[in-house]
Design a protein around this motif. Structure first.
Motif, short mmCIF file in Angstrom:
data_model
loop_
_atom_site.label_atom_id
_atom_site.label_comp_id
_atom_site.label_asym_id
_atom_site.label_seq_id
_atom_site.Cartn_x
_atom_site.Cartn_y
_atom_site.Cartn_z
N CYS A 58 0.86 -1.20 0.00
CA CYS A 58 0.00 0.00 0.00
C CYS A 58 0.89 1.24 0.00
CB CYS A 58 -0.91 0.02 1.23
SG CYS A 58 -1.72 1.64 1.43
N PRO A 59 0.78 2.11 -1.00
CA PRO A 59 1.64 3.30 -1.04
C PRO A 59 1.53 4.18 0.21
CG PRO A 59 0.62 2.96 -3.17
CD PRO A 59 -0.03 1.99 -2.22
N ILE A 62 -0.88 1.75 5.08
CA ILE A 62 -1.94 1.50 6.07
C ILE A 62 -1.68 0.16 6.78
CG2 ILE A 62 -4.40 0.93 6.29
CD1 ILE A 62 -4.95 2.90 4.01
N ILE A 64 -2.90 -2.75 7.47
CA ILE A 64 -4.09 -3.46 6.98
C ILE A 64 -4.54 -4.57 7.95
CG2 ILE A 64 -5.00 -4.88 5.07
CD1 ILE A 64 -3.14 -3.12 3.23
N ASN A 87 -3.99 7.60 5.71
CA ASN A 87 -4.49 8.01 4.39
C ASN A 87 -5.84 8.67 4.59
OD1 ASN A 87 -5.78 8.12 1.91
ND2 ASN A 87 -4.97 6.17 1.21
N CYS A 93 -9.84 6.07 -1.75
CA CYS A 93 -8.91 5.02 -2.21
C CYS A 93 -9.58 3.65 -2.16
CB CYS A 93 -7.63 5.05 -1.37
SG CYS A 93 -6.61 6.48 -1.79
N CYS A 97 -8.59 2.64 -5.80
CA CYS A 97 -7.27 2.02 -5.90
C CYS A 97 -7.33 0.78 -6.80
CB CYS A 97 -6.79 1.54 -4.52
SG CYS A 97 -5.89 2.80 -3.62
N THR A 99 -6.54 -2.17 -6.58
CA THR A 99 -6.07 -3.07 -5.52
C THR A 99 -5.44 -4.34 -6.10
OG1 THR A 99 -8.30 -3.95 -5.43
CG2 THR A 99 -7.72 -2.31 -3.77
N LEU A 102 -1.97 -3.62 -6.18
CA LEU A 102 -1.41 -3.04 -4.94
C LEU A 102 -1.60 -4.04 -3.79
CD1 LEU A 102 -2.69 0.66 -5.42
CD2 LEU A 102 -0.37 -0.17 -5.78
N CYS A 103 -2.36 -3.63 -2.77
CA CYS A 103 -2.48 -4.44 -1.56
C CYS A 103 -2.98 -5.86 -1.80
CB CYS A 103 -3.38 -3.73 -0.55
SG CYS A 103 -4.98 -3.23 -1.24
N ILE A 119 -9.49 -6.34 0.51
CA ILE A 119 -9.01 -5.26 1.38
C ILE A 119 -9.71 -3.93 1.06
CG2 ILE A 119 -6.97 -3.90 2.03
CD1 ILE A 119 -5.33 -6.53 1.33
N GLN A 123 -11.94 -1.83 3.62
CA GLN A 123 -11.57 -0.45 3.95
C GLN A 123 -12.78 0.48 3.80
OE1 GLN A 123 -7.73 0.82 2.49
NE2 GLN A 123 -8.56 2.73 1.76
N VAL A 435 -3.84 7.25 -4.54
CA VAL A 435 -3.20 6.85 -3.28
C VAL A 435 -1.76 7.37 -3.20
CG1 VAL A 435 -2.52 4.56 -4.18
CG2 VAL A 435 -2.80 4.87 -1.73
S1 SF4 Z 1 -7.11 0.03 -1.09
FE1 SF4 Z 1 -5.45 1.48 -1.61
S2 SF4 Z 1 -5.20 2.71 0.25
FE2 SF4 Z 1 -6.32 0.86 0.83
S3 SF4 Z 1 -4.76 -0.61 1.51
FE3 SF4 Z 1 -5.13 -1.01 -0.69
S4 SF4 Z 1 -3.57 0.25 -1.75
FE4 SF4 Z 1 -3.70 1.04 0.36
#
Ligand code: SF4
Ligand SMILES: Cc1cc2nc3c(=O)[nH]c(=O)nc-3n(C[C@H](O)[C@H](O)[C@H](O)COP(=O)(O)OP(=O)(O)OC[C@H]3O[C@@H](n4cnc5c(N)ncnc54)[C@H](O)[C@@H]3O)c2cc1C
Length: 456
Positions: A58-59, A62, A64, A87, A93, A97, A99, A102-103, A119, A123, A435
């Motif tokens: 996650c940039p 967070i 998580i 964030n 996001c 995002c 995702t 990313l996460c 995730i 969120q 993000v």
């Molecule tokens: S949804 Fe975006 S801000 Fe939330 S954990 Fe994943 S990358 Fe990070």
């Protein structure tokens, strides 16, 4: 200069291709929120990894597993606090995002099963009540008396301003548009952020206090960087990419050739989407998120044929595989290895685009094969990327280091000019994601805080 013409009515470009009800259904929330039982089931799937790879991916970093654990124990407010303290745009996001790269891509469940913990949706589940009920989670520290000019009211600028306010500094946000939010308000696809979420998030961010807002105010037009440096203790530049790349073809100013981002901005603000003129056959040139978004939204507005033409292969596209598949499921055709050569016009309007097929030559260079084909088009959307609008920021470019047309910053967001920071899309080497802009704004605010408290 890029064209900025509205799409105007003709036989094949007209409003009302679909009824209001159908359009509302087509623009419904892309990822509807989880129900409480779905959220608990998904939260239970988390392994609560030590040194969690999702957090690293996650940039904004967070915690998580930490926020998911709080969802499990029913502490939604605590969960939202964990998210938003890293964030402040964790609500947006959660909706926008990618995702999948990313996460969620980093989730270890991917290696054991074929599905990560959701995730992004968790969120959203944790943060939605905060924005729905305007629950205050953050307070301003006692005022320090220091002032910071924040140029640009997008994710980077707002994240910076909020963190500065938390630290007790006074921020003034300068924004040319009527509304704050940057591309959250004017750019993100409408089905990713329905129900005016962008505006509700901005209101929440400002509610901390200590943030003064000046709309209708543009750097390079209404004031200069020199003036800001003289009047404020520090300056943050978060001006994003206000310019649009041209295709480099003849007749780009012709009727029917339109900047995708301008059309999306109108779409995001218009009261009745059915009132927007829509082409019967739409050709989109580009390979990133903007190309996907304009294509899917054109289809959702009732365009019959929508084709994205991209000059390289599928794996080179900036849009993720998930987004490409999403567009295809929504009825968009994608033609890879297709480079535009000519705009074909009739009576001052575009009628088709001539493409040349491409391939990778032996040295790895992209080359035309010599084979051409035409795609009929009532509207052609240009979506080959945005750029910093240096025409407006000429004075800034003279005094701040710039590389490949973007502002150079160090790891804290400091530019080459003392007392001036920058972040978000306008800086060199960024990821061009919401993000990342939020993270840049946060890190710059922390750096500004250190500078204001301990100037060298
Ligand atoms: S949804 Fe975006 S801000 Fe939330 S954990 Fe994943 S990358 Fe990070
Ligand atoms: C069509 C589109 C769809 C996208 N979809 C996604 C997505 O789904 N997910 C995702 O993560 N990212 C997405 N992005 C990227 C994301 O929107 C950006 O990375 C993010 O908004 C960058 O934030 P920013 O604050 O740097 O810039 P911006 O959001 O562009 O905000 C910059 C602000 O500065 C203001 N400004 C410009 N010039 C001046 C000036 N001279 N003086 C003062 N203010 C100025 C602008 O008006 C604007 O409000 C998308 C981008 C586009 C174009």
């Amino acid at each position: 200069m890029s064209s900025n013409k509205p799409v105007t009515d003709t036989a094949d470009v007209r409003p009302g291709r679909l009824g209001e009800e159908q359009i509302a259904a087509n623009f419904a929330d892309m990822h509807p929120p989880l129900t409480p039982s779905e959220a608990v089931i998904d939260a239970d799937r988390c392994y609560f990894c030590y040194a969690a790879p999702c957090t690293t991916a996650c940039p904004t970093g967070i915690d998580i597993p930490g926020f998911i654990q709080k969802i499990r124990s029913g502490n939604l407010k605590g969960s939202a606090h964990t998210i938003l303290s890293e964030n402040i745009m964790g609500g947006m996001c959660a909706r926008v995002c990618p995702t999948e790269v990313l996460c969620e891509q980093a989730c270890v469940r991917n290696t054991h099963e074929d599905r990560p913990v959701r995730i992004g949706l968790l969120q959203r589940y944790a943060t939605d009540p905060v924005f729905d009920e305007a629950i205050p989670l953050f307070e301003r520290a006692p005022a320090t008396g220091r002032t910071v000019a924040v140029v640009g009211g997008g994710p980077a600028g707002l994240s910076c301003a909020h963190r500065l306010a938390m630290l007790g500094h006074s921020a003034t946000v300068f924004e040319p548009n009527e509304k704050l939010g940057g591309l959250n308000e004017y750019g993100i696809a409408a089905y990713k952020t329905p129900d005016d979420f962008a505006a509700r998030e901005v209101a929440y961010i400002l509610s901390i206090g200590g943030i003064d807002v000046r709309t209708g105010a543009a750097l390079g037009k209404d004031f200069s960087l020199g003036e800001l440096r003289a009047q404020y203790d520090a300056v943050f530049l978060g001006t994003g990419l206000a310019g649009v790349n041209d295709l480099g073809l003849d007749k780009e100013q012709v009727e029917g050739v339109v900047n995708a981002v301008d059309y999306i901005a109108t779409l995001r603000q218009v009261e009745s989407k059915a009132s927007l003129p829509v082409g019967r056959r739409v050709v989109v040139i580009g390979g990133g998120m903007t190309a996907i978004d304009i294509a899917v939204q054109s289809k959702a507005l009732g365009a019959e044929e929508v084709t994205i033409a991209y000059r390289r292969g599928q794996e080179s596209m900036n849009a993720s595989r998930y987004e490409q598949e999403f567009a295809q499921v929504r009825g968009v055709m994608v033609r890879y290895w297709s480079s535009p050569r000519r705009l074909l016009t009739q009576d001052g309007r575009v009628r088709a685009v001539e493409f040349e097929s491409t391939r990778i030559a032996s040295g790895g260079r992209l080359e035309g094969t010599g084979q051409t084909f035409e795609l009929a088009a009532d509207v052609v959307f240009k979506a080959i990327g945005q750029k910093v609008l240096w025409e407006r920021l000429a004075e800034t470019a003279e005094i701040v280091d710039v590389r490949e047309d973007r502002i150079v910053v160090d790891e804290e967001g400091r530019t080459s000019l003392p007392g001036v920071w920058a972040g978000g899309d306008c800086v060199y080497g960024g990821a061009d994601l919401t993000v990342s802009a939020v993270q840049d704004g946060k890190l710059a605010a922390l750096s500004i805080d250190r500078f204001l408290r301990h100037p060298e």
